[in-house]
Structure formats: structure tokens, C-alpha cells
Design a protein around this motif. Structure first.
Motif, PDB file in Angstrom:
ATOM      1  N   ASN A 143       0.837  -1.292   0.065  1.00 27.38           N
ATOM      2  CA  ASN A 143      -0.015  -0.023   0.129  1.00 27.38           C
ATOM      3  C   ASN A 143       0.914   1.275  -0.035  1.00 27.38           C
ATOM      4  O   ASN A 143       0.408   2.364  -0.648  1.00 27.38           O
ATOM      5  CB  ASN A 143      -1.082  -0.020   1.387  1.00 27.38           C
ATOM      6  N   ASP A 144       1.989   1.234   0.922  1.00 27.73           N
ATOM      7  CA  ASP A 144       2.757   2.393   0.585  1.00 27.73           C
ATOM      8  C   ASP A 144       3.674   2.649  -0.509  1.00 27.73           C
ATOM      9  O   ASP A 144       3.805   3.681  -0.955  1.00 27.73           O
ATOM     10  CB  ASP A 144       3.600   2.021   1.933  1.00 27.73           C
ATOM     11  N   LEU A 145       3.893   1.543  -1.166  1.00 32.46           N
ATOM     12  CA  LEU A 145       4.559   1.509  -2.496  1.00 32.46           C
ATOM     13  C   LEU A 145       3.406   2.289  -3.408  1.00 32.46           C
ATOM     14  O   LEU A 145       3.911   2.920  -4.417  1.00 32.46           O
ATOM     15  CB  LEU A 145       4.904   0.258  -2.988  1.00 32.46           C
ATOM     16  N   GLU A 146       2.171   1.609  -3.652  1.00 30.70           N
ATOM     17  CA  GLU A 146       1.189   2.214  -4.336  1.00 30.70           C
ATOM     18  C   GLU A 146       0.943   3.719  -4.186  1.00 30.70           C
ATOM     19  O   GLU A 146       0.800   4.698  -5.095  1.00 30.70           O
ATOM     20  CB  GLU A 146      -0.239   1.470  -4.201  1.00 30.70           C
ATOM     21  N   SER A 147       0.893   4.058  -2.933  1.00 32.27           N
ATOM     22  CA  SER A 147       0.846   5.637  -2.539  1.00 32.27           C
ATOM     23  C   SER A 147       1.761   6.525  -2.930  1.00 32.27           C
ATOM     24  O   SER A 147       1.890   7.602  -3.337  1.00 32.27           O
ATOM     25  CB  SER A 147       0.543   5.733  -0.919  1.00 32.27           C
ATOM     26  N   SER A 203      -4.372  10.029  -7.982  1.00 34.57           N
ATOM     27  CA  SER A 203      -5.077   9.571  -6.853  1.00 34.57           C
ATOM     28  C   SER A 203      -4.950   7.959  -6.508  1.00 34.57           C
ATOM     29  O   SER A 203      -5.217   7.372  -7.395  1.00 34.57           O
ATOM     30  CB  SER A 203      -6.592  10.040  -6.770  1.00 34.57           C
ATOM     31  N   SER A 204      -4.434   7.832  -5.312  1.00 32.13           N
ATOM     32  CA  SER A 204      -4.382   6.544  -4.999  1.00 32.13           C
ATOM     33  C   SER A 204      -5.451   5.721  -4.290  1.00 32.13           C
ATOM     34  O   SER A 204      -5.678   4.502  -4.412  1.00 32.13           O
ATOM     35  CB  SER A 204      -3.140   6.195  -3.844  1.00 32.13           C
ATOM     36  N   ALA A 234      -2.354  11.344   0.252  1.00 30.42           N
ATOM     37  CA  ALA A 234      -1.006  10.640  -0.605  1.00 30.42           C
ATOM     38  C   ALA A 234       0.080  10.650   0.008  1.00 30.42           C
ATOM     39  O   ALA A 234       0.945   9.982  -0.381  1.00 30.42           O
ATOM     40  CB  ALA A 234      -0.893  12.012  -2.045  1.00 30.42           C
ATOM     41  N   GLY A 235       0.421  11.400   0.974  1.00 26.90           N
ATOM     42  CA  GLY A 235       1.617  11.211   1.895  1.00 26.90           C
ATOM     43  C   GLY A 235       2.498  12.567   2.166  1.00 26.90           C
ATOM     44  O   GLY A 235       1.935  13.595   1.797  1.00 26.90           O
ATOM     45  N   THR A 236       3.542  12.575   2.300  1.00 29.95           N
ATOM     46  CA  THR A 236       4.496  13.675   2.480  1.00 29.95           C
ATOM     47  C   THR A 236       5.471  13.771   1.610  1.00 29.95           C
ATOM     48  O   THR A 236       6.512  13.907   1.881  1.00 29.95           O
ATOM     49  CB  THR A 236       5.047  13.634   3.996  1.00 29.95           C
TER      50      THR A 236
END
Length: 136
Positions: free
Chosen positions: A112-116, A125-126, A131-133
Motif C-alpha cells: 500500500n505504501d508503494l502504491e501511495s 489519486s491512490s 497521498a503522503g508527505t
């Protein structure tokens, strides 16, 4: 010779092997996620345009060689599962392991982190929340 996988029609995955390519990716786009750090750049050379290339790096901060190798195996597996469908052909992606996270987290969290991170890099848009930092 086609740069597409014959069975799925998706771009083939290659490996970044030269230090200069790792350094070029480090100067490209970056995205920080809890379990990994992603560096990406679009290649401009005429060689492997249709291919997605991946590089993995885990420093000694992660722990012993056993822990670093486990983290790299997990990153490689996540990249093989996610990049053919979410990555872009003609791009280099370097996945950097995070101390205390990459080797110990659940695989679904890593994926999931790789996709984000890919969504953050490419401005998509994931669908999994913020989307993160990342830095574009």
C-alpha cells in the motif's frame, strides 16, 4: 525485441545496476512513506524506453546483513507485484528501505505504501487516503 511482457502486455521490469543511474534517480522525484522511500526519474536515453527499471538499497542503519537482505527481498517482491500495473514505462524507480519498518511491517502495508508513493510521484489519486508527505 519488445519491452512488453508477452503474457500480460505490461512493461518489463529491469534492474538498475550502475551507480550513476542510482545517483540520477536520487536527483529526481522523491516520496516518503512510512515503510519505504521512493526515488524516481524518467529516463531520457534511447535504450530501454518501454522498460521499467528498479533499484533497491538498504543501508546499515536497517541492521545486520540478515535484516537488510530480508528488507530487499520484501521491496523486490512488492515492486514486482505493483510496478507492472502502476509504474510507468521509461522510468527508473529506486526503493530505499527504512529502519525499523521495511523488514518488520506486514507485506500489505508495504504494498500500500508503494502504491501511495507511486501515486504521489505521478500525481495520481491512490484511493487509499492522503497521498503522503512526498516532494514533487
Amino acid at each position: 525485441m519488445s519491452n512488453l511482457d508477452e503474457t500480460s502486455g505490461r512493461p518489463k521490469l529491469g534492474t538498475i545496476r550502475q551507480r550513476s543511474d542510482f545517483l540520477k534517480a536520487a536527483r529526481g522525484k522523491r516520496f516518503s512513506a512510512p515503510t519505504l522511500f521512493l526515488q524516481a526519474r524518467r529516463r531520457d536515453e534511447s535504450g530501454h524506453h518501454g522498460e521499467i527499471r528498479i533499484g533497491l538499497t538498504c543501508s546499515r542503519k536497517l541492521g545486520s546483513a540478515v535484516v537488510r537482505n530480508r528488507a530487499k527481498r520484501r521491496l523486490r517482491s512488492a515492486a514486482r507485484a505493483i510496478l507492472p500495473s502502476r509504474g510507468r514505462a521509461g522510468w527508473d524507480y529506486v526503493l530505499v528501505g527504512r529502519a525499523g519498518a521495511t523488514a518488520e511491517c506486514r507485506f500489505s502495508e508495504l504494498a500500500n505504501d508503494l502504491e501511495s508513493a507511486l501515486a504521489g510521484i505521478h500525481g495520481m489519486s491512490s484511493g487509499d487516503g492522503p497521498a503522503g508527505t512526498g516532494r514533487k
